[in-house]
Design an enzyme around this catalytic site. Sequence first.
Site, mmCIF file in Angstrom:
data_model
loop_
_atom_site.group_PDB
_atom_site.id
_atom_site.type_symbol
_atom_site.label_atom_id
_atom_site.label_comp_id
_atom_site.label_asym_id
_atom_site.label_seq_id
_atom_site.Cartn_x
_atom_site.Cartn_y
_atom_site.Cartn_z
ATOM 1 N NE ARG A 95 -18.619 65.708 71.787
ATOM 2 C CZ ARG A 95 -19.871 65.505 72.183
ATOM 3 N NH1 ARG A 95 -20.156 64.396 72.874
ATOM 4 N NH2 ARG A 95 -20.817 66.370 71.905
ATOM 5 C CE1 TYR A 146 -21.399 67.536 61.333
ATOM 6 C CE2 TYR A 146 -23.196 67.677 62.910
ATOM 7 C CZ TYR A 146 -21.851 67.507 62.640
ATOM 8 O OH TYR A 146 -20.970 67.303 63.668
ATOM 9 N NE ARG A 204 -19.391 64.643 67.776
ATOM 10 C CZ ARG A 204 -20.375 64.202 68.558
ATOM 11 N NH1 ARG A 204 -20.462 62.914 68.813
ATOM 12 N NH2 ARG A 204 -21.243 65.033 69.078
#
Length: 543
Positions: A399, A523, A491
């Site tokens: 992050r 994802y 990310r």
Amino acid sequence: MQEKFVKKGRIFFKIGPEQHDLIALVKMKPGKFWHPDIKMWSLPETPVNRAWAGLPQTTAAPPVEQHTDAQPVTDGAPRPQIPVQNIQPQQHSPETVAALERGRIYYRIDIARIERRAAIKRIEGCEWHPERKAWSVPDTPENWEKIKAIHRMPPPESQPTGTTSARMSVRPHPQNPHLLCLDLPLALIKEYLKTVKNIHGRRWDQRWMWWELPYTRLTLRFLRKYFDGVLRWDFVPDENVPERLEGEEASPAQPWQPQQSKPARYEAAVTALEQCLLLKRYSWRTVKSYKNSLRNFIRFYDDTKPSELTRKQINDYIHHLIKEHRITESYQNQICCALKMFYCEVVNQAEKVEGLVQAKKPQKIPQVLTEGEVTRLLKAVDNLKHRCILTMIYSAGLRLGEVTKLKLTDLQFEQHRIFVRDAKGKKDRCTILAQKAESLLKEYLALYQPVHWLFEGADGGQYSDRSVQAIFTAAKEQSRINPLATTHTLRHSFATHLLEKGMDLRNIQELLGHESSKTTEIYTHITKKSWEKLKSPLDDLEL
């Protein structure tokens, strides 16, 4: 040349700003000097420079200071009348100046005369006086003879017109001993300007037409690494200079200081909420957002105490924001959480916010870059530190706040992993350290040599999140990738590309630090894995 004249042993001339080639040629001549007060350049009055400027040659020899021909002082002999010229501190003149004061001979040398400086350094008892910008040696007959010999050294040959062997030059700053001056000729701007802009702490001086660089070991390493062969050193650099300038020592990150905004009428309620959040050890971002949400709510009903407001007034306020300001679902939920915390934990009126409506979050698919776009993005970054930052984010799935918090002790090269401390939700985890990222990091560490944080800012402290976002934005615009991408997109791309290469979803969850597997499953909706096997029924129709 628009105007030229000779004064005090120097040739003054004016060049138009559009004559870039002529300006670049002047910058390569030894002894050149820019006079900002009269907007003119000047060169030493020598036969070579007179011929170059188109001035007639003089039959008389160039004037030399009278004191250079004076006889040395001997015991019992009267001291020769030497015109002592005051050398004022913080001033720089390219003219050679000599003076006699307090038993020492002060001698100022043109900054371009390297051979003269080397010769005077060999005299025993030679000292450099930065406040006078001059050298000094003891007043002895032998030293007078050596000074006269040094003064009569012929000037270096000028570079012929049209030559292509242009070189940069670096020298001490004439007014600040903590800075260096870098001259970048016009012929080298196209090739080396971007590299010069990557020097840590560099600044362009419009008045003197040169680059100012910090006189630090980091700058010296950078110059030797990237400009070897095209850089001319006009002085012998001191290897004992500090790693950073004074006031730039590395230090731990300073605690967050919220921006002071206009207080509300009942600001005590906001202060009470802040105390409650700090006791619960909430992050500073959460404290900041909750305080702003409660302050705006109090200002909406400025004439009523917060403890006297009703549930209907709370709903009316949220309805007003949705209808008039069209706030997002996330902001609506943030306001509800702030109000719940205040009425439940601060004023003990939980019934006012019981069952407060929470907005349903939209199920959005995150933006993801292709491997080709990531390659173009990283190649678009020339700065070594900036490329390391973006490479670390993508290669380890970090992050934004995690990459700026990395310390030198968090890199575990032997295990090929990175230890991420105090991440989102105050959780620690380990993630992978790619081999290409490891080699890039070693090159970065050898050049920049950070002390505490892996990526240090201009003051030696923690690198800011805003700076990382600015780096990504500049690289995105230059590489022309998806304009909707953000730093967090790297990310998302890390997780998606791992899933496409066949990595187990559980392992990806551990690398990303997700508490729930449902967060990682998003994802699976954007991966291209097994898409080749999919076939639309339209392709089976005979049309």
